[in-house]
Design an enzyme around this catalytic site. Structure first.
Site, PDB file in Angstrom:
ATOM      1  CB  CYS A  85      -0.981  -0.043   1.167  1.00  0.00           C
ATOM      2  SG  CYS A  85      -2.354   1.121   0.996  1.00  0.00           S
ATOM      3  CG  HIS A 202      -3.267  -3.536   3.455  1.00  0.00           C
ATOM      4  ND1 HIS A 202      -2.296  -2.928   4.226  1.00  0.00           N
ATOM      5  CD2 HIS A 202      -3.908  -2.528   2.803  1.00  0.00           C
ATOM      6  CE1 HIS A 202      -2.358  -1.611   4.059  1.00  0.00           C
ATOM      7  NE2 HIS A 202      -3.320  -1.344   3.196  1.00  0.00           N
ATOM      8  CD  GLU A 204      -0.700  -5.569   6.020  1.00  0.00           C
ATOM      9  OE1 GLU A 204      -1.121  -4.392   6.159  1.00  0.00           O
ATOM     10  OE2 GLU A 204      -0.377  -6.048   4.917  1.00  0.00           O
TER      11      GLU A 204
END
Length: 230
Positions: A85, A202, A204
């Protein structure tokens, strides 16, 4: 296996990234933007956030801080570097790959789950995916629309630098599946040597099933395993 997780003023996804790196078997260590020497680390992740408030344009100020020199050295040495990002915005501003990221086509901040298709599984981060595999990963950005001119785009395709594309649940790349107007539905790219991947979604936030998907965890596992071999 020490992995640097960069911290700029305004970074807010660093602890989430640290958690994902730990889940993958790595040892994350927060490293502030003032640190130039990263020689003791086997890889690095540039997390998301709003570094320096996205002033001028997202990633522009961060890309001119001391730590960029260390990250560039990592990329040049073949160490795995992942930009997520705002980290992808910083990486492109720093010249780690081709193209640019600009305002979403609807001029709004977009936060939702999307599907992305693996276009290149030869990078450290995608080695455990099949080419064409569909991943469920969330996005959260206002300046995530990828753009490159025709000449640059042709160069990127010829050098296998397109890593992910936005798609629907079945893997079909459609205009409706494109959340931000990115050219050719591009969601992630890499450098010519394939060791640096920059993506807007994302991973994660998709590292455990309790979050709604664990499709992103393999990116971190691939990174750690690759780092062990170099």
């Amino acid at each position: 296996m020490k992995i640097a997780v960069t911290k700029f003023l305004g970074t807010n996804c660093d602890l989430d990234v640290c958690h994902a790196v730990k889940l993958a078997g790595g040892e994350p260590e927060l490293v502030f933007f003032t640190q130039e020497n990263l020689d003791s680390y086997k890889g690095a992740v540039i997390p998301g956030g709003f570094s320096y408030g996205d002033y001028l344009r997202a990633g522009a100020i961060s890309a001119r801080t001391p730590i960029i020199k260390g990250l560039k050295k990592m990329v040049e040495e073949g160490k795995p570097v992942l930009g997520i990002c705002n980290g992808a915005q910083i990486g492109l501003e720093a010249g780690f790959s081709k193209g640019t990221l600009t305002n979403n086509l609807n001029a709004k901040f977009i936060c939702k789950w999307v599907y992305i298709r693996v276009e290149n599984n030869k990078t450290p981060f995608t080695q455990y995916y099949k080419k064409g595999e569909v991943l469920k990963i969330p996005i959260a950005h206002a300046e995530g629309r990828f753009y490159a001119d025709d000449e640059t785009l042709d160069y990127m395709y010829k050098n296998n630098m397109i890593v992910f594309k936005y798609c629907d649940e079945t893997g079909e790349v459609t205009e409706e599946a494109n959340p931000n107007g990115s050219i050719d539905n591009i969601a992630g790219v890499c450098n010519e040597n394939q060791n640096c991947v920059l993506l807007m979604p994302h991973p994660e936030r998709a590292s455990e099933k309790i979050l709604g998907s664990d499709d992103g965890l393999k990116m971190f596992k691939g990174m750690i395993d690759y780092a062990k071999r170099i």
